[in-house]
Structures are given as structure tokens and as C-alpha cells.
Design a protein around this motif. Structure first.
Motif, PDB file in Angstrom:
ATOM      1  N   ALA A 111      18.721 -21.296 -12.514  1.00  0.00           N
ATOM      2  CA  ALA A 111      18.278 -22.379 -13.398  1.00  0.00           C
ATOM      3  C   ALA A 111      16.785 -22.324 -13.705  1.00  0.00           C
ATOM      4  O   ALA A 111      16.324 -22.975 -14.645  1.00  0.00           O
ATOM      5  CB  ALA A 111      18.636 -23.733 -12.784  1.00  0.00           C
ATOM      6  N   CYS A 112      16.007 -21.549 -12.925  1.00  0.00           N
ATOM      7  CA  CYS A 112      14.573 -21.453 -13.192  1.00  0.00           C
ATOM      8  C   CYS A 112      14.199 -20.102 -13.791  1.00  0.00           C
ATOM      9  O   CYS A 112      13.019 -19.814 -14.017  1.00  0.00           O
ATOM     10  CB  CYS A 112      13.758 -21.710 -11.925  1.00  0.00           C
ATOM     11  N   ALA A 113      15.184 -19.262 -14.073  1.00  0.00           N
ATOM     12  CA  ALA A 113      14.909 -17.918 -14.594  1.00  0.00           C
ATOM     13  C   ALA A 113      14.376 -17.984 -16.020  1.00  0.00           C
ATOM     14  O   ALA A 113      14.860 -18.761 -16.845  1.00  0.00           O
ATOM     15  CB  ALA A 113      16.166 -17.069 -14.549  1.00  0.00           C
ATOM     16  N   ASP A 114      13.382 -17.149 -16.302  1.00  0.00           N
ATOM     17  CA  ASP A 114      12.984 -16.890 -17.680  1.00  0.00           C
ATOM     18  C   ASP A 114      13.741 -15.665 -18.191  1.00  0.00           C
ATOM     19  O   ASP A 114      14.182 -15.627 -19.335  1.00  0.00           O
ATOM     20  CB  ASP A 114      11.473 -16.636 -17.767  1.00  0.00           C
ATOM     21  N   GLU A 128      30.248 -18.661 -16.400  1.00  0.00           N
ATOM     22  CA  GLU A 128      30.225 -20.127 -16.467  1.00  0.00           C
ATOM     23  C   GLU A 128      29.037 -20.689 -15.684  1.00  0.00           C
ATOM     24  O   GLU A 128      28.408 -21.655 -16.091  1.00  0.00           O
ATOM     25  CB  GLU A 128      31.539 -20.688 -15.921  1.00  0.00           C
ATOM     26  N   MET A 129      28.721 -20.065 -14.545  1.00  0.00           N
ATOM     27  CA  MET A 129      27.569 -20.510 -13.764  1.00  0.00           C
ATOM     28  C   MET A 129      26.269 -20.278 -14.534  1.00  0.00           C
ATOM     29  O   MET A 129      25.376 -21.133 -14.550  1.00  0.00           O
ATOM     30  CB  MET A 129      27.536 -19.785 -12.425  1.00  0.00           C
ATOM     31  N   VAL A 130      26.164 -19.140 -15.197  1.00  0.00           N
ATOM     32  CA  VAL A 130      24.971 -18.863 -15.998  1.00  0.00           C
ATOM     33  C   VAL A 130      24.869 -19.863 -17.148  1.00  0.00           C
ATOM     34  O   VAL A 130      23.778 -20.332 -17.483  1.00  0.00           O
ATOM     35  CB  VAL A 130      24.990 -17.416 -16.529  1.00  0.00           C
ATOM     36  N   TRP A 131      25.991 -20.191 -17.761  1.00  0.00           N
ATOM     37  CA  TRP A 131      25.993 -21.180 -18.849  1.00  0.00           C
ATOM     38  C   TRP A 131      25.458 -22.520 -18.364  1.00  0.00           C
ATOM     39  O   TRP A 131      24.643 -23.163 -19.037  1.00  0.00           O
ATOM     40  CB  TRP A 131      27.406 -21.325 -19.401  1.00  0.00           C
ATOM     41  N   GLU A 132      25.908 -22.954 -17.182  1.00  0.00           N
ATOM     42  CA  GLU A 132      25.408 -24.211 -16.618  1.00  0.00           C
ATOM     43  C   GLU A 132      23.914 -24.115 -16.320  1.00  0.00           C
ATOM     44  O   GLU A 132      23.163 -25.069 -16.540  1.00  0.00           O
ATOM     45  CB  GLU A 132      26.173 -24.545 -15.334  1.00  0.00           C
ATOM     46  N   SER A 133      23.473 -22.969 -15.824  1.00  0.00           N
ATOM     47  CA  SER A 133      22.049 -22.765 -15.534  1.00  0.00           C
ATOM     48  C   SER A 133      21.220 -22.824 -16.812  1.00  0.00           C
ATOM     49  O   SER A 133      20.116 -23.371 -16.828  1.00  0.00           O
ATOM     50  CB  SER A 133      21.838 -21.413 -14.835  1.00  0.00           C
ATOM     51  N   ARG A 134      21.743 -22.267 -17.877  1.00  0.00           N
ATOM     52  CA  ARG A 134      21.042 -22.307 -19.155  1.00  0.00           C
ATOM     53  C   ARG A 134      20.879 -23.742 -19.647  1.00  0.00           C
ATOM     54  O   ARG A 134      19.825 -24.114 -20.183  1.00  0.00           O
ATOM     55  CB  ARG A 134      21.804 -21.479 -20.202  1.00  0.00           C
ATOM     56  N   LYS A 135      21.911 -24.538 -19.465  1.00  0.00           N
ATOM     57  CA  LYS A 135      21.817 -25.941 -19.889  1.00  0.00           C
ATOM     58  C   LYS A 135      20.769 -26.688 -19.069  1.00  0.00           C
ATOM     59  O   LYS A 135      19.973 -27.464 -19.608  1.00  0.00           O
ATOM     60  CB  LYS A 135      23.191 -26.624 -19.758  1.00  0.00           C
ATOM     61  N   LYS A 136      20.758 -26.443 -17.753  1.00  0.00           N
ATOM     62  CA  LYS A 136      19.773 -27.104 -16.893  1.00  0.00           C
ATOM     63  C   LYS A 136      18.355 -26.674 -17.255  1.00  0.00           C
ATOM     64  O   LYS A 136      17.433 -27.498 -17.284  1.00  0.00           O
ATOM     65  CB  LYS A 136      20.064 -26.793 -15.421  1.00  0.00           C
ATOM     66  N   LYS A 137      18.183 -25.386 -17.517  1.00  0.00           N
ATOM     67  CA  LYS A 137      16.859 -24.877 -17.883  1.00  0.00           C
ATOM     68  C   LYS A 137      16.386 -25.497 -19.196  1.00  0.00           C
ATOM     69  O   LYS A 137      15.218 -25.875 -19.346  1.00  0.00           O
ATOM     70  CB  LYS A 137      16.913 -23.352 -18.001  1.00  0.00           C
ATOM     71  N   ALA A 138      17.286 -25.604 -20.150  1.00  0.00           N
ATOM     72  CA  ALA A 138      16.941 -26.178 -21.447  1.00  0.00           C
ATOM     73  C   ALA A 138      16.551 -27.646 -21.317  1.00  0.00           C
ATOM     74  O   ALA A 138      15.620 -28.126 -21.974  1.00  0.00           O
ATOM     75  CB  ALA A 138      18.105 -26.021 -22.417  1.00  0.00           C
ATOM     76  N   ALA A 194      15.368 -29.116 -18.518  1.00  0.00           N
ATOM     77  CA  ALA A 194      14.180 -29.283 -17.684  1.00  0.00           C
ATOM     78  C   ALA A 194      12.923 -28.728 -18.340  1.00  0.00           C
ATOM     79  O   ALA A 194      11.857 -29.350 -18.285  1.00  0.00           O
ATOM     80  CB  ALA A 194      14.396 -28.612 -16.324  1.00  0.00           C
ATOM     81  N   ALA A 195      13.024 -27.572 -18.958  1.00  0.00           N
ATOM     82  CA  ALA A 195      11.826 -26.898 -19.474  1.00  0.00           C
ATOM     83  C   ALA A 195      11.862 -26.645 -20.972  1.00  0.00           C
ATOM     84  O   ALA A 195      10.869 -26.216 -21.550  1.00  0.00           O
ATOM     85  CB  ALA A 195      11.627 -25.568 -18.745  1.00  0.00           C
ATOM     86  N   ARG A 196      13.011 -26.877 -21.582  1.00  0.00           N
ATOM     87  CA  ARG A 196      13.198 -26.641 -23.023  1.00  0.00           C
ATOM     88  C   ARG A 196      12.857 -25.203 -23.414  1.00  0.00           C
ATOM     89  O   ARG A 196      12.300 -24.951 -24.476  1.00  0.00           O
ATOM     90  CB  ARG A 196      12.373 -27.634 -23.851  1.00  0.00           C
ATOM     91  N   THR A 197      13.139 -24.285 -22.506  1.00  0.00           N
ATOM     92  CA  THR A 197      12.956 -22.867 -22.785  1.00  0.00           C
ATOM     93  C   THR A 197      14.247 -22.137 -22.425  1.00  0.00           C
ATOM     94  O   THR A 197      14.968 -22.546 -21.512  1.00  0.00           O
ATOM     95  CB  THR A 197      11.792 -22.272 -21.973  1.00  0.00           C
ATOM     96  N   PRO A 198      14.558 -21.050 -23.126  1.00  0.00           N
ATOM     97  CA  PRO A 198      15.826 -20.353 -22.888  1.00  0.00           C
ATOM     98  C   PRO A 198      15.754 -19.388 -21.716  1.00  0.00           C
ATOM     99  O   PRO A 198      14.678 -19.058 -21.217  1.00  0.00           O
ATOM    100  CB  PRO A 198      16.042 -19.589 -24.201  1.00  0.00           C
TER     101      PRO A 198
END
Length: 289
Positions: A136-139, A173-183, A185-189
Motif C-alpha cells: 500500500a505504500c509502494a511507488d 486482488e490484493m494489489v488492487w486493494e493496495s492501489r485503492k488505499k494508496k490513492a 492516502a497519497a493520491r499517487t498511483p
């Protein structure tokens, strides 16, 4: 109010680019890929930090410890990453353990970000709280994948009758959820790159390799990851682990390594991976490894 009484603006916290090497399946070569990315970044002159979230197996930790011992014993002029140790919580309550692990993870991430340009995280295999935190914190997310349908199953389900991709699988599916959380929290992909690892040049496996490649291309268009040129299966990657060295160290000052033709081919594969990642601040800069 006079200018002398105006408080100076607070400077923004330092922002390091976070690269997560993740895959829920063991044996995909995550630690080897992570270590080579770390050395590549250091060879490019970037201050690089490392976090090993596989707190039980600790392959990346041992790799970096081996490197430190080898540098000290040989007085070698090789770069070493900044690394902070993380330890698994011993709290008996699951909620308390996850809170403690999360606090330790974010503290380590903040400390490394104060001095590093890049932070490379080796995520644990399996679906764990630490793995989800890291994703969830990955750039940039790099997913090494062995070149077979056994490993492909981690990303997508295949129709047994026609080998078509039916739907994304558990890790996707886990990566998809992480992408949503990142978006949120940080509004970055999250830039997700799937790396075909340990590929074989065998003619016997050529047909299966082509099928895997076609399925990955189809799935990449559906769920939004980029494909990187693969890394071949090579003994050299395992042979250098006890010294903490990588293929990129063989021609470095003080390494006393010998670059063979097969090593040059492997290094080009690593260069192609690095170029594919399109990391910030490195665009157009000549490679130094």
C-alpha cells in the motif's frame, strides 16, 4: 505583526521513492531481485535504504550482512545500503501484534526517508499484515514471477479448456486493494511491473513459455501492470550470495571479479529491467553498471 514575528514555513518531509519487491509465492527470487536493484541504484549514485519484511527467513538481511563482512575483510570499495532491522511482534493478541508491526514499519520507513533517495522493500511471501502495508505504500511494485502457469495462477485464473484468462487471482486482488488505499492516502498511483524470472532457453519449454507470455500480455491489459524483459536462470546469482555480491559488482573497483560472456548477457538483462522501471530522477541518465 512584523516580519520578525512570523514563523518560518515548515519544510515538507523528505520523500523517498519506495520500491516494493512483492509476490505471495515463495521461491520467485524476490530477495535476489531486490539486492540487484539496491546495488544498481547505489551504482547510479543514489542513496539507497533497504527493509526486509520477511522477518522469519530474512534472506535480504543475510545478503546485506554477507556484503558488509566481505567489504570489511577485503577492504573493498563497494557501496552498502542503509538498512534497519524489523522484528516480528511477540504480542499474543493479533490486533496488538499488527499495531506493533505497523508502528515499527512506518517508523523505519520514515527514518530511511530522511537520508535516502530510494527505499527497496523485500516483502514477505504469503498474505500478511506487513505484506499489505508494504504494497500500500509502494511507488513502484516489482513482482518476480517464475515462467510457468504454476506461478501465473497467482495473478490470474486460466480456463482449463482453452487457456484463456478467466479472472484476476488472489495476489492481483490484493494489489488492487493496495492501489485503492494508496490513492486514498497519497493520491499517487502504484506503478506495477511484473518480471518474468528464471526464464529458460530450452526448446522443450519454448511452447509453454510462449503460452505464459501470451497469457501475461492479456492479463496486463486487463488489470494494469507492465511487463519487464525476463531474467534468465543463472547459477551466478546463487554463487555470489555468500559474499554478499551481485552480478553488478564483478567489475567494480576492489571486487576482483571476472566478467564472462554469460555474465555480460545477464548484466544486460538487469540493465533492461532497470530501464523498464523508469524510476524518477534517472530518466536519460547513462547507466553506470
Amino acid at each position: 505583526m512584523t516580519l520578525a514575528h512570523v514563523a518560518p514555513p515548515k519544510s515538507a518531509p523528505r520523500r523517498a521513492h519506495v520500491i516494493v519487491v512483492g509476490n505471495q509465492k515463495g521461491g520467485a527470487g524476490k530477495s535476489t531481485v531486490a539486492m540487484h536493484l539496491i546495488v544498481a541504484l547505489m551504482r547510479m549514485g543514489r542513496r539507497t535504504g533497504a527493509l526486509d519484511l520477511d522477518v522469519r527467513q530474512r534472506s535480504l538481511t543475510r545478503y546485506i550482512e554477507n556484503r558488509a563482512r566481505w567489504i570489511a575483510s577485503q577492504s573493498a570499495r563497494l557501496p552498502a545500503p542503509q538498512m534497519l532491522d524489523l522484528h516480528e511482534s511477540r504480542q499474543r493478541s493479533l490486533d496488538a501484534a499488527e499495531q506493533e508491526d505497523e508502528a515499527g514499519f512506518h517508523t523505519a520507513l520514515r527514518r530511511l526517508a530522511e537520508t535516502c533517495d530510494f527505499i527497496v522493500i523485500d516483502a514477505p511471501g504469503g498474505d500478511s499484515h506487513l505484506a499489505r502495508l508494504a504494497h500500500a505504500c509502494a511507488d513502484t511494485l516489482v513482482t518476480p514471477l517464475n515462467d510457468s502457469f504454476v506461478d501465473f495462477d497467482l495473478l490470474g485464473d486460466i480456463d482449463e479448456h482453452c487457456a484463456d484468462v478467466v479472472r484476476p487471482s488472489i495476489y492481483s486482488e490484493m494489489v488492487w486493494e493496495s492501489r485503492k488505499k494508496k490513492a486514498q492516502a497519497a493520491r499517487t498511483p502504484i506503478d506495477w511491473v511484473v518480471l518474468r524470472n528464471r526464464t529458460s532457453a530450452s526448446r522443450i519449454e519454448a511452447k509453454n513459455k510462449q503460452k505464459v507470455g501470451d497469457a501475461l500480455k492479456t492479463l496486463s491489459q486487463r488489470i494494469g501492470f507492465r511487463l519487464s524483459p525476463g531474467l534468465s536462470e543463472r547459477v551466478i546469482f546463487r554463487e555470489l550470495f555468500p559474499q554478499g555480491l551481485t552480478l553488478l559488482d564483478l567489475d567494480a573497483p576492489g571486487a576482483d571479479g571476472v566478467m564472462k560472456m554469460s555474465h555480460l548477457a545477464a548484466r544486460q538483462e538487469l540493465r533492461d529491467l532497470f530501464i523498464t522501471l523508469k524510476l524518477p530522477g534517472l530518466e536519460g541518465e547513462p547507466l553506470k553498471f
